[in-house]
Design an enzyme around this catalytic site. Structure first.
Site, mmCIF file in Angstrom:
data_model
loop_
_atom_site.group_PDB
_atom_site.id
_atom_site.type_symbol
_atom_site.label_atom_id
_atom_site.label_comp_id
_atom_site.label_asym_id
_atom_site.label_seq_id
_atom_site.Cartn_x
_atom_site.Cartn_y
_atom_site.Cartn_z
ATOM 1 N N GLN A 200 4.854 -0.232 -2.319
ATOM 2 C CA GLN A 200 4.308 -0.250 -3.806
ATOM 3 C C GLN A 200 5.582 0.286 -4.630
ATOM 4 O O GLN A 200 5.450 1.481 -4.602
ATOM 5 C CB GLN A 200 3.188 0.518 -3.650
ATOM 6 C CG GLN A 200 2.026 -0.028 -2.719
ATOM 7 C CD GLN A 200 1.458 -1.130 -2.802
ATOM 8 O OE1 GLN A 200 0.824 -1.707 -3.821
ATOM 9 N NE2 GLN A 200 1.768 -2.180 -1.939
ATOM 10 N N GLY A 241 -7.224 -0.099 -8.601
ATOM 11 C CA GLY A 241 -6.414 -0.671 -7.676
ATOM 12 C C GLY A 241 -5.115 -1.035 -8.419
ATOM 13 O O GLY A 241 -4.855 -0.915 -9.442
ATOM 14 N N HIS A 242 -4.286 -1.567 -7.314
ATOM 15 C CA HIS A 242 -2.919 -1.799 -8.047
ATOM 16 C C HIS A 242 -2.782 -3.030 -8.651
ATOM 17 O O HIS A 242 -3.520 -4.187 -8.386
ATOM 18 C CB HIS A 242 -1.664 -1.743 -6.751
ATOM 19 C CG HIS A 242 -2.135 -2.803 -5.813
ATOM 20 N ND1 HIS A 242 -1.560 -2.848 -4.519
ATOM 21 C CD2 HIS A 242 -3.134 -3.662 -5.544
ATOM 22 C CE1 HIS A 242 -1.766 -3.856 -3.613
ATOM 23 N NE2 HIS A 242 -3.027 -4.460 -4.266
ATOM 24 N N ASN A 243 -1.812 -2.990 -9.740
ATOM 25 C CA ASN A 243 -1.550 -4.142 -10.704
ATOM 26 C C ASN A 243 -2.977 -4.600 -11.467
ATOM 27 O O ASN A 243 -2.819 -5.573 -12.241
ATOM 28 C CB ASN A 243 -1.140 -5.515 -9.805
ATOM 29 C CG ASN A 243 0.285 -5.135 -9.479
ATOM 30 O OD1 ASN A 243 0.486 -4.709 -8.356
ATOM 31 N ND2 ASN A 243 1.438 -5.359 -10.172
#
Length: 347
Positions: A200, A241-243
């Protein structure tokens, strides 16, 4: 604390309708919880019974209200809720004022950019190399700020908040205790019988005037950025969460979970315990009711309920139909019994 009713009325531009203007208030509470000496407020006819039974010594009521409680003074104001807030802001619990200084137990790496006379850094805080702190920034006890992170002017990290490496906080951002910004996104690939971690390598960017409640987490992007737009308010225990990209001035309530790569527009309201699946888009000015499950894109401006989330009106009709099923089942059984009886051969 002792405050005369006449002083309270003057503060909010109200009028003492009944009771002794020289009577004194010593605390603040809701209608239900108030005890003698407390000030409370009434603004919704759903709480008429609570007003009648309150033990408060004084109550703020709307202009034109005439049904006064038997044992309380009443002050008429145009907006009881807002006036109560004004009074509490003036006389109630006050937050500690900003006090610059660096506690001796704080660990600050060489090369951190900050003015020790214009920031506040509490006990046992850890700030790594390359960090930049704006003026009037507060870093509370036990906080961690990772390398090369930026914290904008007048932002506040409450006790034990964490901002990991390279993340960016704008101005006047508030992170409450236990918030974690920039932990790794939940990214794995299943290969050769094992879950392989996917690096990440992105950041989290939080724009101006965002507030994030205790225990909430915002994961760093796999690449690029996880981005929280200006003015958005996030409650306690929210997972992002990511993005994920969240627009401006959204409200996200407790225990909501938003999976990776979701895009949420501006002015969206997300109620408690909502779950949003990855890679979907929620249009601007939408409202997601509590415990929605969003599995597909939702157009802007709608109100949504249920799992999977559908327009609120449609879901309400479906729920009403479900609630009628026991009666419908009983009716079907009755009709079946009548039909069976009618088909019996006559003696």
């Amino acid at each position: 604390m002792k405050i005369a009713l006449s002083d309270l009325a003057a503060l909010v531009g109200g009028t003492v309708l009944c009771g002794d203007p020289t009577g004194q208030i010593t605390g603040f509470a809701s209608l239900k919880e108030a005890v003698p000496g407390d000030l409370s407020f009434f603004h919704d006819s759903r709480y008429n019974d609570r007003l009648a039974r309150t033990h408060a010594s004084a109550v703020l009521v709307p202009l034109g209200w005439t049904e006064f409680p038997a044992h309380a003074s009443c002050i008429a104001v145009s907006d009881p809720s807002r006036s109560f807030e004004q009074i509490v802001e003036a006389y109630g619990f006050q937050p500690a004022p900003f006090t610059p200084g660096v506690h001796p137990s704080a660990v600050i790496a060489d090369g951190v950019k900050y003015d020790p006379l214009r920031v506040s850094i509490g006990p046992n805080a850890v700030i790594e190399a390359g960090v930049e702190l704006g003026e009037e920034v507060e870093i509370g006890p036990g906080c961690f700020v990772g390398r090369n992170a930026l914290v904008g002017r007048a932002s506040s990290l409450r006790a034990n908040a964490t901002v990991h490496a390279e993340c960016i906080l704008g101005e006047r951002v508030i992170l409450h205790s236990g918030v974690v910004i920039g932990a790794d996104g939940f990214g794995y690939e299943f290969s050769q019988g094992r879950h392989r971690k996917v690096r990440q390598a992105g950041i989290v960017q939080i724009d101006n005037d965002v507030e994030i409640g205790a225990g909430s987490t915002i994961d760093r992007a796999r690449f690029g950025r996880t981005w929280i737009g200006e003015g958005t308010k996030i409650d306690n225990l929210v997972q992002i969460g990511h993005n994920v990209v969240i627009g401006k001035h959204c409200v996200i309530v407790a225990c909501t979970a938003i999976a990776g790569s979701v895009v949420i527009g501006d002015y969206v309201v997300i109620a408690a315990q909502v779950g949003i699946a990855g890679h979907v888009h929620v249009g601007s000015q939408s409202t997601l009711a509590a415990r929605c499950g969003v599995t597909h894109d939702l157009p802007a401006g709608g109100k949504y309920l249920g799992f999977p989330a559908i327009p609120a009106g449609k879901e309400k009709r479906r729920l009403a139909s479900i609630n009628r099923l026991p009666q419908l089942l009983a009716r079907v059984k009755e009709l079946e019994a009548r039909l069976a009886a009618s088909q019996q051969p006559q003696a």
